[in-house]
Motif scaffolding. Structure first.
Motif, PDB file in Angstrom:
ATOM      1  N   LYS A  41       5.699  12.446   2.813  1.00  0.00           N
ATOM      2  CA  LYS A  41       4.865  11.277   3.122  1.00  0.00           C
ATOM      3  C   LYS A  41       4.123  10.817   1.875  1.00  0.00           C
ATOM      4  CE  LYS A  41       2.342  11.249   6.779  1.00  0.00           C
ATOM      5  NZ  LYS A  41       1.335  11.659   7.783  1.00  0.00           N
ATOM      6  N   TRP A  42       3.655  11.775   1.080  1.00  0.00           N
ATOM      7  CA  TRP A  42       2.932  11.417  -0.136  1.00  0.00           C
ATOM      8  C   TRP A  42       3.864  10.698  -1.115  1.00  0.00           C
ATOM      9  CZ3 TRP A  42       0.903  17.110  -0.886  1.00  0.00           C
ATOM     10  CH2 TRP A  42       0.093  17.447   0.210  1.00  0.00           C
ATOM     11  N   LEU A  43       5.124  11.139  -1.170  1.00  0.00           N
ATOM     12  CA  LEU A  43       6.086  10.483  -2.055  1.00  0.00           C
ATOM     13  C   LEU A  43       6.361   9.048  -1.619  1.00  0.00           C
ATOM     14  CD1 LEU A  43       8.610  13.419  -2.574  1.00  0.00           C
ATOM     15  CD2 LEU A  43       7.072  12.446  -4.297  1.00  0.00           C
ATOM     16  N   ARG A  44       6.212   8.784  -0.302  1.00  0.00           N
ATOM     17  CA  ARG A  44       6.419   7.414   0.195  1.00  0.00           C
ATOM     18  C   ARG A  44       5.194   6.537  -0.019  1.00  0.00           C
ATOM     19  NH1 ARG A  44       8.950  10.290   4.552  1.00  0.00           N
ATOM     20  NH2 ARG A  44       7.104   9.949   5.879  1.00  0.00           N
ATOM     21  N   GLY A  45       4.096   7.126  -0.547  1.00  0.00           N
ATOM     22  CA  GLY A  45       2.923   6.322  -0.869  1.00  0.00           C
ATOM     23  C   GLY A  45       1.673   6.669  -0.098  1.00  0.00           C
ATOM     24  N   HIS A  46       1.779   7.546   0.901  1.00  0.00           N
ATOM     25  CA  HIS A  46       0.599   7.927   1.678  1.00  0.00           C
ATOM     26  C   HIS A  46      -0.304   8.822   0.834  1.00  0.00           C
ATOM     27  CE1 HIS A  46      -1.772   9.002   5.204  1.00  0.00           C
ATOM     28  NE2 HIS A  46      -1.688  10.267   4.809  1.00  0.00           N
ATOM     29  N   GLU A 101       0.830  -1.206   0.000  1.00  0.00           N
ATOM     30  CA  GLU A 101       0.000   0.000   0.000  1.00  0.00           C
ATOM     31  C   GLU A 101       0.861   1.251   0.000  1.00  0.00           C
ATOM     32  OE1 GLU A 101      -3.301   2.205   2.855  1.00  0.00           O
ATOM     33  OE2 GLU A 101      -2.629   0.172   3.297  1.00  0.00           O
ATOM     34  N   LEU A 102       1.989   1.226   0.674  1.00  0.00           N
ATOM     35  CA  LEU A 102       2.825   2.400   0.810  1.00  0.00           C
ATOM     36  C   LEU A 102       4.042   2.348  -0.096  1.00  0.00           C
ATOM     37  CD1 LEU A 102       2.666   2.956   4.672  1.00  0.00           C
ATOM     38  CD2 LEU A 102       1.380   4.126   2.881  1.00  0.00           C
ATOM     39  N   SER A 103       3.893   1.750  -1.242  1.00  0.00           N
ATOM     40  CA  SER A 103       4.997   1.758  -2.194  1.00  0.00           C
ATOM     41  C   SER A 103       5.206   3.178  -2.701  1.00  0.00           C
ATOM     42  CB  SER A 103       4.690   0.815  -3.370  1.00  0.00           C
ATOM     43  OG  SER A 103       3.484   1.223  -3.996  1.00  0.00           O
ATOM     44  N   PRO A 104       6.419   3.569  -2.990  1.00  0.00           N
ATOM     45  CA  PRO A 104       6.715   4.958  -3.380  1.00  0.00           C
ATOM     46  C   PRO A 104       5.844   5.433  -4.545  1.00  0.00           C
ATOM     47  CG  PRO A 104       8.738   3.720  -3.027  1.00  0.00           C
ATOM     48  CD  PRO A 104       7.622   2.723  -2.979  1.00  0.00           C
ATOM     49  N   ASP A 152      -3.309  10.211 -12.643  1.00  0.00           N
ATOM     50  CA  ASP A 152      -1.996  10.650 -13.131  1.00  0.00           C
ATOM     51  C   ASP A 152      -1.067  10.993 -11.971  1.00  0.00           C
ATOM     52  OD1 ASP A 152      -2.723  10.454 -15.817  1.00  0.00           O
ATOM     53  OD2 ASP A 152      -3.519  12.508 -15.850  1.00  0.00           O
ATOM     54  N   VAL A 153      -1.653  11.229 -10.791  1.00  0.00           N
ATOM     55  CA  VAL A 153      -0.875  11.701  -9.635  1.00  0.00           C
ATOM     56  C   VAL A 153      -0.796  10.649  -8.539  1.00  0.00           C
ATOM     57  CG1 VAL A 153      -0.696  13.491  -7.848  1.00  0.00           C
ATOM     58  CG2 VAL A 153      -1.545  14.074 -10.149  1.00  0.00           C
ATOM     59  N   TRP A 154      -1.908   9.972  -8.285  1.00  0.00           N
ATOM     60  CA  TRP A 154      -1.992   9.066  -7.131  1.00  0.00           C
ATOM     61  C   TRP A 154      -2.039   7.613  -7.581  1.00  0.00           C
ATOM     62  CZ3 TRP A 154      -0.832  11.623  -2.954  1.00  0.00           C
ATOM     63  CH2 TRP A 154      -1.141  12.980  -2.860  1.00  0.00           C
ATOM     64  N   GLU A 208       6.413  11.909  -7.792  1.00  0.00           N
ATOM     65  CA  GLU A 208       7.815  12.348  -7.791  1.00  0.00           C
ATOM     66  C   GLU A 208       8.202  12.934  -9.147  1.00  0.00           C
ATOM     67  OE1 GLU A 208      12.316  10.511  -6.993  1.00  0.00           O
ATOM     68  OE2 GLU A 208      10.554   9.208  -6.983  1.00  0.00           O
ATOM     69  N   GLN A 209       7.816  12.246 -10.229  1.00  0.00           N
ATOM     70  CA  GLN A 209       8.182  12.709 -11.569  1.00  0.00           C
ATOM     71  C   GLN A 209       7.518  14.054 -11.884  1.00  0.00           C
ATOM     72  OE1 GLN A 209      10.421  11.707 -13.736  1.00  0.00           O
ATOM     73  NE2 GLN A 209       9.825  13.385 -15.100  1.00  0.00           N
ATOM     74  N   LEU A 210       6.261  14.219 -11.463  1.00  0.00           N
ATOM     75  CA  LEU A 210       5.552  15.471 -11.726  1.00  0.00           C
ATOM     76  C   LEU A 210       6.183  16.639 -10.974  1.00  0.00           C
ATOM     77  CD1 LEU A 210       1.905  14.084 -11.601  1.00  0.00           C
ATOM     78  CD2 LEU A 210       3.051  15.030 -13.622  1.00  0.00           C
ATOM     79  N   ILE A 211       6.598  16.395  -9.737  1.00  0.00           N
ATOM     80  CA  ILE A 211       7.262  17.459  -8.964  1.00  0.00           C
ATOM     81  C   ILE A 211       8.586  17.825  -9.604  1.00  0.00           C
ATOM     82  CG2 ILE A 211       8.325  18.021  -6.750  1.00  0.00           C
ATOM     83  CD1 ILE A 211       6.153  16.380  -5.379  1.00  0.00           C
ATOM     84  N   VAL A 212       9.304  16.840 -10.116  1.00  0.00           N
ATOM     85  CA  VAL A 212      10.569  17.122 -10.821  1.00  0.00           C
ATOM     86  C   VAL A 212      10.294  18.018 -12.023  1.00  0.00           C
ATOM     87  CG1 VAL A 212      12.389  16.091 -12.227  1.00  0.00           C
ATOM     88  CG2 VAL A 212      11.750  15.040 -10.047  1.00  0.00           C
ATOM     89  N   GLU A 213       9.218  17.720 -12.748  1.00  0.00           N
ATOM     90  CA  GLU A 213       8.888  18.517 -13.941  1.00  0.00           C
ATOM     91  C   GLU A 213       8.590  19.973 -13.588  1.00  0.00           C
ATOM     92  OE1 GLU A 213       6.072  16.985 -16.809  1.00  0.00           O
ATOM     93  OE2 GLU A 213       6.389  14.953 -16.041  1.00  0.00           O
ATOM     94  N   THR A 214       8.053  20.237 -12.416  1.00  0.00           N
ATOM     95  CA  THR A 214       7.712  21.618 -12.043  1.00  0.00           C
ATOM     96  C   THR A 214       8.949  22.480 -11.829  1.00  0.00           C
ATOM     97  OG1 THR A 214       7.684  21.167  -9.653  1.00  0.00           O
ATOM     98  CG2 THR A 214       5.618  20.844 -10.875  1.00  0.00           C
ATOM     99  N   GLU A 215      10.094  21.810 -11.519  1.00  0.00           N
ATOM    100  CA  GLU A 215      11.350  22.496 -11.216  1.00  0.00           C
ATOM    101  C   GLU A 215      11.231  23.384  -9.974  1.00  0.00           C
ATOM    102  OE1 GLU A 215      12.659  24.528 -14.737  1.00  0.00           O
ATOM    103  OE2 GLU A 215      13.078  22.663 -15.818  1.00  0.00           O
TER     104      GLU A 215
END
Length: 482
Positions: free
Chosen positions: A61-66, A15-18, A92-94, A23-30
């Motif tokens: 926490k969200w990046l860790r899967g929460h 359930e809490l897989s990364p 696309d996000v969750w 993560e990729q979307l946040i990287v894209e925002t710079e």
């Protein structure tokens, strides 16, 4: 038992897989850090009137899967969509749905692009009759908002006709009941602020049903549409008092549609002027001025009392835009129209509060705003602001205009504190705080909180100031105001 615990641990692990998508979307925002995402979500939460605050480290926490609860997942999607310039879906996000219950996030204007005719009104009524129970409404800004204001002036007034198969009679007694609902809503706002907004919202389905299913003449249809506009305007202001900017703005836009359908230009002007004030309160000065200009155009043939109110509120827009000369011109216009008001006949009942005291208080509010923005010398304008605010601030407890007295009393106290008149400031603050048990106004409490910051600098040597600071802090804690 050992195998059972091990199985649960594995389920939690899955359930809490990364969340690699996030993560990729946040990287894209710079963005410089994930804390920027928390800031963007907090801004959207405030627009929606939520007291919830996301800590800047929570996105880890969200990046860790929460997956967070309530409206936050949908607002994360909205924040990322805005930052990346493309529409993202939930999936696309969750990675999974988690505990979220929100079904929709919209801007205040979305879904209201109907024709300004009878067909468009019927679509609006359907929207009012079937509002989803789980919806987050975010405020709109810029041309998507101001264009609707200009459309309300340019579109022809429709002739309201009955539905194809009317099922409900609309006798004169029904109109009298509707009128009493409108008057009661306005009186509740005047006396109690936003306290009664849930009760007043129950009036909306009654009027909507009559308009959607009633057997009425065009004149009666216009009467009902006007009543609906007034109820929506009152509810919009109540939500504005509680900082729910998106919901408030959507209700104003619905009120604007209904007032246009009723052919009531004066009411259109009033609604636009209130929308201008809301934009000014939220720092959207350009929108505030544009909306004030449209309000002035709509009020061109209105009674002097309506024009006096609209001009006074236009002054607030110019103050928010740091336009001192335009502010003064608007207040001069307001005073000139007020002098003509004694000769008028047929002024709308909702403009009856446009007396000398209220118009002065609005002008005083503008001067406090100009002083805060350093557009004018505080030592020059704050004494004048105090003089204009004083009468409304000293409105007797328990009488009329308690909501206005609370807000303008807080402003009067703030002006006096900034001038160093601490005894007068504390007296006014104590009076304003006395109104809080019966008047709900988070906006006014935030003004008192601003005042408490000023008084706190003197609290060590001024016990009365210390008492006010502690009481304001207590109210803020109860409302979870940060």
């Amino acid at each position: 038992m050992h195998h059972r615990v091990e199985g649960l641990s594995m389920a939690r692990s899955r359930e809490l897989s990364p969340n690699l998508r996030l993560e990729q979307l946040i990287v894209e925002t710079e963005w410089a850090s994930v804390g920027v995402l928390a800031d963007r979500v907090n801004r959207l939460l405030r627009q929606a009137g939520s007291r919830r605050v996301i800590h800047r480290t929570t996105p880890y926490k969200w990046l860790r899967g929460h997956v967070p609860s309530g409206p936050v997942p949908a607002l994360v999607v909205r924040a990322l969509s805005s930052a990346l310039g493309r529409d993202l879906a939930f999936d696309d996000v969750w990675v999974h749905r988690g505990p979220t219950t929100v079904t929709e996030v919209i801007r205040a204007h979305e879904g209201l692009d109907h024709p300004w005719d009878n067909t468009g009104l019927q679509k609006l009524l359907k929207e009012l009759d079937t509002v989803p129970t789980r919806r987050v409404v975010l405020a709109a800004t810029g041309t998507v908002l101001t264009a609707l204001a200009w459309q309300s002036l340019a579109a022809p007034i429709p002739r309201l006709i009955v539905p194809n198969k009317p099922t409900t009679a609309v006798p004169q007694s029904a109109l009298q009941i509707v009128d009493s609902l409108v008057a009661s809503a306005q009186a509740a706002d005047d006396a109690e602020g936003s306290s009664a907004k849930q009760t007043i919202s129950m009036s909306v389905p009654i009027i909507v049903k009559l308009l959607r299913e009633g057997d009425y003449s065009p004149e009666t249809g216009a009467h009902l549409a006007r009543s609906l506009a007034q109820i929506c305007q009152t509810l919009a202001f109540m939500h504005h008092e509680e900082l729910a900017a998106g919901t408030s703005q959507r209700l104003y836009l619905m009120a604007l549609r209904a007032a246009h359908a009723a052919g009531d230009h004066a009411l259109v002007a009033s609604i636009l002027a209130h929308m201008s004030g809301q934009a000014a309160d939220h720092g959207q000065a350009a929108d505030a001025v544009q909306l004030a200009v449209t309000a002035t155009a709509a009020a061109e043939h209105a009674t002097p009392s309506v024009r006096a109110l609209v001009a006074a509120r236009k002054g607030i827009a110019h103050a928010s835009a740091r336009e001192l000369d335009a502010f003064e011109a608007s207040i001069d216009d307001s005073n000139r129209f007020f002098e003509q008001a004694a000769l008028q006949v047929g002024a709308p009942s909702w403009a009856s509060h446009a007396d000398r005291t209220e118009l002065d208080a609005i002008a005083g509010r503008g001067l406090v705003l100009l002083a805060a923005k350093r557009t004018a010398d505080p030592l020059i304008v704050l004494p004048r602001a105090s003089e204009l605010l004083q009468a409304r601030a000293q409105t007797p407890l328990g009488g009329e205009h308690q909501r206005s007295a609370l807000r303008h009393g807080a402003l009067y106290s703030l002006a006096q504190a900034q001038l160093g008149n601490l005894d007068t400031a504390v007296d006014a603050a104590e009076t304003a705080l006395t109104r809080l048990p019966t008047v709900a106004s988070t906006r006014s409490l935030m003004l008192l909180r601003e005042l408490s910051f000023v008084l706190d600098r003197h609290s060590a040597v001024y016990p009365r100031a210390r008492a006010v600071v502690h009481e304001v802090q207590g109210h803020c804690q109860r409302l979870r105001l940060r």
